[in-house]
Design a protein around this motif. Structure first.
Motif, PDB file in Angstrom:
ATOM      1  N   ALA A  14      26.729  10.673   1.939  1.00 35.52           N
ATOM      2  CA  ALA A  14      26.326   9.422   2.598  1.00 35.52           C
ATOM      3  C   ALA A  14      26.064   8.328   1.571  1.00 35.52           C
ATOM      4  N   GLU A  15      25.406   8.680   0.474  1.00 34.79           N
ATOM      5  CA  GLU A  15      25.122   7.706  -0.581  1.00 34.79           C
ATOM      6  C   GLU A  15      26.410   7.215  -1.232  1.00 34.79           C
ATOM      7  N   ALA A  16      27.344   8.138  -1.486  1.00 32.98           N
ATOM      8  CA  ALA A  16      28.620   7.745  -2.104  1.00 32.98           C
ATOM      9  C   ALA A  16      29.399   6.813  -1.183  1.00 32.98           C
ATOM     10  N   LYS A  17      29.438   7.112   0.111  1.00 30.43           N
ATOM     11  CA  LYS A  17      30.145   6.239   1.050  1.00 30.43           C
ATOM     12  C   LYS A  17      29.512   4.856   1.072  1.00 30.43           C
ATOM     13  N   GLN A  18      28.187   4.812   0.987  1.00 26.30           N
ATOM     14  CA  GLN A  18      27.492   3.522   0.982  1.00 26.30           C
ATOM     15  C   GLN A  18      27.792   2.764  -0.320  1.00 26.30           C
ATOM     16  N   GLN A  19      27.719   3.433  -1.449  1.00 23.30           N
ATOM     17  CA  GLN A  19      27.979   2.776  -2.728  1.00 23.30           C
ATOM     18  C   GLN A  19      29.419   2.278  -2.830  1.00 23.30           C
ATOM     19  N   LEU A  20      30.347   3.000  -2.222  1.00 26.29           N
ATOM     20  CA  LEU A  20      31.748   2.605  -2.246  1.00 26.29           C
ATOM     21  C   LEU A  20      32.090   1.578  -1.162  1.00 26.29           C
ATOM     22  N   ASN A  21      31.074   1.226  -0.367  1.00 25.22           N
ATOM     23  CA  ASN A  21      31.259   0.244   0.701  1.00 25.22           C
ATOM     24  C   ASN A  21      32.341   0.679   1.692  1.00 25.22           C
ATOM     25  N   PHE A  22      32.323   1.970   2.021  1.00 24.97           N
ATOM     26  CA  PHE A  22      33.277   2.500   2.990  1.00 24.97           C
ATOM     27  C   PHE A  22      33.018   1.906   4.369  1.00 24.97           C
ATOM     28  N   PRO A  23      34.084   1.632   5.111  1.00 22.78           N
ATOM     29  CA  PRO A  23      33.877   1.322   6.532  1.00 22.78           C
ATOM     30  C   PRO A  23      33.402   2.593   7.234  1.00 22.78           C
TER      31      PRO A  23
END
Length: 131
Positions: A14-23
């Motif tokens: 979840a943190e990685a998706k947030q840091q990568l600005n994933f849709p």
């Protein structure tokens, strides 16, 4: 002294998706009899504003194909594909269930998604087994 907080692999994802600005990622679930409807839902979710990343089943083992023409291999493939789809649900931020019928496999996918705390939407809300 407080114990250190354990960071789970799901928290890291979840943190990685947030840091990568994933849709947002949506996993489409449903009976393979609704493959055409799943493709349409994939288009709509992808082109929505904001757009989403969509993951969904890619084959219907009930339709003939050389990759699953052997019944023994087909059963092993179904087990692998079911596990792969559970990983899609784990990766997703939400689940969209397509179709007006819920079979045992889809019911299990819905239960799994809800156990993970994933929101579950339905194209036909009247078939929600949790309603």
């Amino acid at each position: 002294m407080p114990s250190p907080q354990v960071i789970t692999p799901a928290d890291k994802l979840a943190e990685a998706k947030q840091q990568l600005n994933f849709p947002r990622i949506v996993a489409i679930c449903g009976s393979t009899r609704f493959m055409a409807e799943m493709a349409e839902a994939e288009l709509r979710e992808t082109f929505a504003k904001p757009a989403k990343i969509v993951v969904k089943p890619v084959c219907d083992l009930k339709s003939p194909h050389e990759l699953w023409s052997d019944p023994v291999e087909a059963e092993a493939l179904k087990i692998r594909l079911d596990e792969l789809h559970r990983r899609r649900i784990l990766l997703a931020d939400e689940v969209l269930v397509v179709g007006d019928y819920i079979g045992d496999s889809t019911r299990a996918e819905i239960a799994y998604a809800r156990s993970l705390g994933r929101p579950v939407r339905f194209t036909h809300p009247e078939v929600d087994p949790g309603a």
